[in-house]
Scaffold this motif. Structure first.
Motif, PDB file in Angstrom:
ATOM      1  N   MET B   1      24.889  49.440  41.421  1.00  9.18           N
ATOM      2  CA  MET B   1      23.451  49.300  41.697  1.00  9.18           C
ATOM      3  C   MET B   1      22.676  50.313  40.856  1.00  9.18           C
ATOM      4  SD  MET B   1      21.612  49.141  45.401  1.00  9.18           S
ATOM      5  CE  MET B   1      21.599  50.864  45.902  1.00  9.18           C
ATOM      6  N   GLU B  16      20.842  44.963  41.015  1.00  9.37           N
ATOM      7  CA  GLU B  16      22.254  44.687  40.734  1.00  9.37           C
ATOM      8  C   GLU B  16      22.425  43.217  40.378  1.00  9.37           C
ATOM      9  OE1 GLU B  16      25.057  46.520  43.414  1.00  9.37           O
ATOM     10  OE2 GLU B  16      26.510  44.912  43.112  1.00  9.37           O
ATOM     11  N   LYS B  17      23.252  43.004  39.340  1.00 12.24           N
ATOM     12  CA  LYS B  17      23.643  41.624  39.039  1.00 12.24           C
ATOM     13  C   LYS B  17      24.987  41.406  39.711  1.00 12.24           C
ATOM     14  CE  LYS B  17      23.236  38.663  34.984  1.00 12.24           C
ATOM     15  NZ  LYS B  17      22.153  37.976  35.575  1.00 12.24           N
ATOM     16  N   LEU B  18      25.055  40.459  40.635  1.00 16.45           N
ATOM     17  CA  LEU B  18      26.299  40.251  41.377  1.00 16.45           C
ATOM     18  C   LEU B  18      27.302  39.467  40.534  1.00 16.45           C
ATOM     19  CD1 LEU B  18      24.882  39.375  44.911  1.00 16.45           C
ATOM     20  CD2 LEU B  18      25.404  41.616  43.935  1.00 16.45           C
ATOM     21  N   ASN B  19      28.540  39.440  41.020  1.00 16.30           N
ATOM     22  CA  ASN B  19      29.604  38.760  40.265  1.00 16.30           C
ATOM     23  C   ASN B  19      29.310  37.291  39.991  1.00 16.30           C
ATOM     24  OD1 ASN B  19      31.141  41.063  40.116  1.00 16.30           O
ATOM     25  ND2 ASN B  19      32.188  40.650  42.075  1.00 16.30           N
ATOM     26  N   ASN B  20      28.648  36.646  40.931  1.00 14.31           N
ATOM     27  CA  ASN B  20      28.366  35.217  40.719  1.00 14.31           C
ATOM     28  C   ASN B  20      27.126  34.998  39.847  1.00 14.31           C
ATOM     29  OD1 ASN B  20      26.175  35.691  42.382  1.00 14.31           O
ATOM     30  ND2 ASN B  20      27.071  34.677  44.169  1.00 14.31           N
ATOM     31  N   MET B 214      21.787  46.005  49.897  1.00 21.69           N
ATOM     32  CA  MET B 214      22.538  45.471  48.758  1.00 21.69           C
ATOM     33  C   MET B 214      23.963  45.133  49.187  1.00 21.69           C
ATOM     34  SD  MET B 214      21.936  44.626  45.608  1.00 21.69           S
ATOM     35  CE  MET B 214      20.718  45.584  44.700  1.00 21.69           C
ATOM     36  N   ASP B 215      24.577  45.996  50.020  1.00 23.50           N
ATOM     37  CA  ASP B 215      25.934  45.727  50.520  1.00 23.50           C
ATOM     38  C   ASP B 215      25.983  44.392  51.258  1.00 23.50           C
ATOM     39  OD1 ASP B 215      26.790  48.081  49.477  1.00 23.50           O
ATOM     40  OD2 ASP B 215      26.846  49.187  51.385  1.00 23.50           O
ATOM     41  N   ARG B 218      25.664  41.529  48.803  1.00 22.62           N
ATOM     42  CA  ARG B 218      26.883  41.420  47.985  1.00 22.62           C
ATOM     43  C   ARG B 218      28.011  40.783  48.798  1.00 22.62           C
ATOM     44  NH1 ARG B 218      27.937  46.416  47.522  1.00 22.62           N
ATOM     45  NH2 ARG B 218      26.401  46.988  45.945  1.00 22.62           N
ATOM     46  N   ASP B 219      28.206  41.254  50.025  1.00 19.56           N
ATOM     47  CA  ASP B 219      29.255  40.684  50.881  1.00 19.56           C
ATOM     48  C   ASP B 219      29.020  39.203  51.121  1.00 19.56           C
ATOM     49  OD1 ASP B 219      30.455  43.088  51.032  1.00 19.56           O
ATOM     50  OD2 ASP B 219      29.785  43.557  53.090  1.00 19.56           O
ATOM     51  N   GLN B 221      27.472  37.092  49.312  1.00 22.52           N
ATOM     52  CA  GLN B 221      27.703  36.288  48.113  1.00 22.52           C
ATOM     53  C   GLN B 221      29.185  36.247  47.737  1.00 22.52           C
ATOM     54  OE1 GLN B 221      25.086  34.359  46.359  1.00 22.52           O
ATOM     55  NE2 GLN B 221      24.625  34.746  48.522  1.00 22.52           N
ATOM     56  N   ASN B 222      29.887  37.364  47.934  1.00 22.54           N
ATOM     57  CA  ASN B 222      31.311  37.391  47.596  1.00 22.54           C
ATOM     58  C   ASN B 222      32.123  36.447  48.471  1.00 22.54           C
ATOM     59  OD1 ASN B 222      31.021  39.123  45.485  1.00 22.54           O
ATOM     60  ND2 ASN B 222      31.535  40.973  46.649  1.00 22.54           N
TER      61      ASN B 222
END
Lengths: 426, 429
Positions: B1, B16-20, B214-215, B218-219, B221-222
């Motif tokens: 982040m 943050e750019k997330l993994n997806n 953000m957590d 992120r969770d 989306q993951n």
């Protein structure tokens, strides 16, 4: 939870309300002038703030006045008129940047006070009259403003409902007045009326932002001073108790029919059951989880918008929807059924909880904006009550299903107005 | 982040750019009650011709489908999402523009729950033939409502005049006829093409803890299974520079006439800093020409040609752009003529003083401060800027950098008679 803290102080002829908050990057001054609503003054009052904001003694043209605002980092000057129950309220507001967010730190708040004081106390006057060109221009614009209600069919049908429903009561008047009453106004009569308004209206000044209360008080005291008065109150008028429902149908060249239904709630702001009324309105039609939305839109697919809203000081509830002309009966029936359901207590604990949560959310969101803070606080001036936002939310939260059904029983249908297209086969 | 700070504004933002591929921005606002979040896809009414993922051929979809899809995402197997949000004390909404579809909520409590609801409802489509048919009645009424609205007709009439081929000329909601062709399969096809996280942006503004928030995102989306998606291929027909039609007069059930003069912009392939500079320069130019402190405004008002509905605006996106100016008027012919002359004169003479420029820049900077009081403005505008590779927080420094030459160039670029067009609404005889 942050609840607004308002300090109120009596000044010369007006009340100063200071709400200190650090949330904004600007500071806002809101000036309110309130008088009973009546046919004789509504049009001249609605002209007044527009003339005042056009120019002033030191800034004798609109260009000069607006340039001075631009120089103050685009300070805004905004005027507005509203009906609050049977009162007519003039609002003039100035919003100015807080210099701490600018690279240039010249203090701006006092300049905003000076500006407001300039337009209120040093208008562009010749002898005992406003400058005549200004008045002529603003009269022309006012006529156009009044006329434009006709062109926006949603506003028009709402205006027509009120006109039909409140016939003979001051509330029937349009907030901008009557077109025929514009021409007779002269620069002299307007100026004279302004003197009357300044000496008789209830005057309030709200200051909102990251301001020092003592500064605000000293600027306000130094720059604004009027004679003491006891503001006039409008007679409380219980709604007419018609037995028959008034049905009005008007034909125009429109594609979509506008259905506007008016009810008397027989409850006003500050009444013990006002909070129950709020929750009632929320379950019935105030939100997108409400019965009207669910049944008229989602289930029957008759409308895009359908909602109810309260006029808290006059004690009215208005339902509005846009429907196909041919669906009039079906829509009216569904709306009537939903009100019956409310009266019969046919709603769940979940609907109550949802509505209370959403109303609370709405109130808290409202006070995130300076204008919203003034809106909420000014209810107390109009009603002569002293209800804090905290009390409002707590009382609303305590409302029971019995109280909601009780208040629903007080709500009576008054007028059904339908603006219908010409091809309507009925 | 990543943490980005804006000293002058005393704000900070987290990114943050997330993994997806999802871009997530969080701007904590202390002292506010409300948290406002928008979840936006870069997909609007103009994206009607595209290559669906895994397909060989471009498809063309009915007018109004992006907006239709927006409506339908709210409906789920177990009822509509509005109910869920209101249980959690939130108010939810959505809107579709030419280039974006945004889903949003605001709430003063249960923010985390509401965020999850927002992400989940947008990412779990549920379309059936039955619910699609039912929606046609509702949107049909939305369309009819706009049909009766003279300001909307005027605005779209003007855009229709400008464009011959570009889909910006299509009404965002489509027509009763065009939406009648929409099926659930088409909705899924649009959804699969445009709602991949890598085409979307989440913006959260309010009194939130950025790390925790953000957590949570992120969770969430993951836990969802997104495959990488190649770049979206959209197709637009050639569009010539000049306005397609010079004039249109709409007769409507009104008492006051309306008139807008439009200019089709030719700067429609800019992005990033160049776009920001141009957009702001045009806005400064229009304000100098037609703002309330301008000579033009006074002369138009004094002559009785305009009233307080008078306004002006500039829109610039990828592939289209336009300026418009006008409002209610007693004399739509004369207003059209005078406005066009004023514009042409501004280009020919370009006599703007340094003093006027500085004053206007001050005004625009103040307006920006006022705007960032609003969480809605921040989230919506930031997203729009980001989709065009601009940064909302560059506005003030860019404004400060604008010179007389920039404004003059903006005038030369924008103003050209062959790109003028006029739309009027007049009372029906």
């Amino acid at each position: 939870m942050d609840v607004i803290s308002e300090s109120v102080k009596a000044m010369k002829g007006f009340k100063l309300h200071v709400v200190k908050t650090e949330k904004y990057k600007t500071n806002t001054l809101v000036w309110k002038m309130k008088a009973p609503l009546n046919k004789e003054t509504v049009t001249i009052r609605s002209l007044l703030p527009h003339v005042l904001q056009s120019n002033s003694a030191s800034y004798p043209s609109t260009g000069k006045l607006r340039s001075s605002l631009d120089e103050l980092y685009g300070a805004t000057l905004f005027v507005d008129l509203a009906k609050k129950g049977e009162y007519h309220v003039i609002t003039m507001s100035v919003e100015i940047a807080n210099e701490k967010f600018l690279s240039d730190n010249t203090p701006l708040l006092k300049k905003a006070f000076q500006f407001l004081s300039e337009i209120l106390t040093k208008p562009n006057v010749q002898g005992i009259a406003f400058e005549k060109e200004t008045v002529a221009k603003e009269k022309r614009t006012l006529k156009q403003r009044i006329q434009s209600v006709y062109d926006d069919k949603m506003r028009y049908s709402n205006f027509r409902l009120v006109q039909e429903m409140c016939k003979g009561e001051p509330y029937e008047l349009h907030v901008h007045g009557d077109k025929e009453d514009v021409d007779p106004i002269t620069p002299e009569s307007l100026y004279q009326y302004y003197q009357t308004a300044l000496s008789e209206d209830e005057l309030d000044l709200y200051v909102i932002g990251d301001v020092n209360e003592a500064d605000a008080e000293s600027y306000a005291g130094e720059l604004l001073s009027f004679e003491e008065r006891t503001p006039k109150t409008s007679e409380p008028r219980p709604g007419s108790s018609k037995n028959d429902v008034n049905e009005v149908r008007e034909e125009q060249d429109v594609k979509q029919g506008k259905l506007n239904i008016g009810y008397r709630t027989n409850v006003v702001y500050g009444d013990p059951d006002y909070y129950a009324l709020q929750v009632f309105n929320g379950i019935f039609g105030g939100f997108s989880h409400s019965k009207l939305f669910l049944n008229v839109r989602e289930k029957a697919s008759l409308a895009y918008y359908v909602a109810s809203r309260l006029e808290s000081h006059k004690g009215l509830m208005m339902v509005m929807s846009g429907i196909d002309n041919k669906n009039y009966d079906q829509a009216v029936n569904i709306i009537k059924e939903q009100l019956e359901a409310m009266k019969n207590g046919d709603f769940t604990e979940q609907e109550i909880d949802q509505t209370q949560a959403v109303i609370k959310n709405q109130l808290l969101e409202t006070v995130d904006t300076a204008r919203g803070i003034v809106e909420v606080l000014y209810h107390n001036v109009v009603s002569g009550k002293d209800i804090t936002l905290q009390t409002w939310m707590e009382e609303m939260d305590k409302v029971t299903s019995e109280e909601i059904a009780e208040v629903a029983k007080k709500v009576s249908l008054d007028t059904v107005y339908f603006l219908t297209g010409k091809e309507a086969g009925k | 982040m990543e943490k980005i700070t804006f000293d002058q504004l005393q704000e900070e933002m987290y990114y943050e750019k997330l993994n997806n591929g999802l871009d997530v921005y969080i701007l904590p606002k202390r002292g506010f009650n409300k948290t406002y979040a928008t979840f936006t896809t870069k997909y609007g009414s103009i994206d009607n011709h595209f290559l669906p993922p895994g397909k060989e051929e471009f498809v063309k979809v009915p007018d109004g489908i992006a907006h239709f899809l927006e409506h339908k995402l709210f409906e789920k197997e177990d009822g509509d999402v509005f109910q869920q949000f209101s249980k959690q004390g939130a108010s939810a909404n959505a809107f579709t523009s030419f280039t974006r579809t945004a889903y949003l909520f605001s709430s003063t409590s249960n923010v985390e729950q509401n965020l999850v609801t927002l992400l989940d409802f947008v990412q779990e489509p549920y379309f059936t033939e039955k619910t699609v048919e039912k929606e046609k009645g509702i949107i049909g009424q939305e369309i009819t409502m706009y049909d009766d609205n003279p300001d909307w007709r005027l605005y779209f009439g003007l855009i229709e005049n400008m464009y011959k081929n570009h889909p910006v000329k299509i009404d965002i909601a489509g027509t009763v006829e065009s939406i009648s062709h929409i099926t659930k399969d088409m909705l899924y096809e649009c959804y699969e093409t445009f709602y991949h996280p890598s085409n979307m942006l989440l913006f959260i503004v309010g009194p939130v803890d950025p790390v925790q928030t953000m957590d949570l995102v992120r969770d969430n989306q993951n836990n969802k299974d997104y495959k990488e998606q190649p770049e979206i291929k959209r197709e637009f027909n050639e569009e010539s520079a000049e306005a397609a039609e010079k004039k249109k007069v709409l007769e409507m059930n009104v008492q006051t006439s309306k008139c807008l003069v439009g200019i089709k912009s030719k700067n429609v392939s800019q992005t990033g800093k160049a776009m920001l500079k141009n957009e702001l320069s045009v806005n400064v130019l229009l304000d100098i020409l037609f703002g309330k402190s301008s000579d033009h405004y006074s002369s138009l008002y004094n002559e009785g040609l305009i009233d307080d509905t008078f306004s002006f605006d500039y829109t610039q996106e990828q592939g289209f752009g336009f300026a418009m100016v006008g409002g209610d008027t007693n004399d739509p012919e004369r207003l059209a003529e005078v406005l066009q002359k004023m514009l042409l004169d501004a280009k020919a003479k370009g006599a703007i003083s340094q003093e006027t420029l500085e004053r206007t820049k001050k005004k625009k900077i103040g307006a920006f401060l006022r705007a960032v009081n609003s969480p809605e403005y921040i989230a919506n505008q930031f997203t729009r800027y980001a989709f065009n590779e601009m940064d909302l927080f560059d506005v003030v420094p860019t404004l400060e950098s604008i010179t007389l030459n920039d404004v003059k160039n903006a005038a030369v670029d924008l103003i050209s008679e062959d790109r003028f067009t006029v739309c009027q609404v007049v009372p029906k005889k």
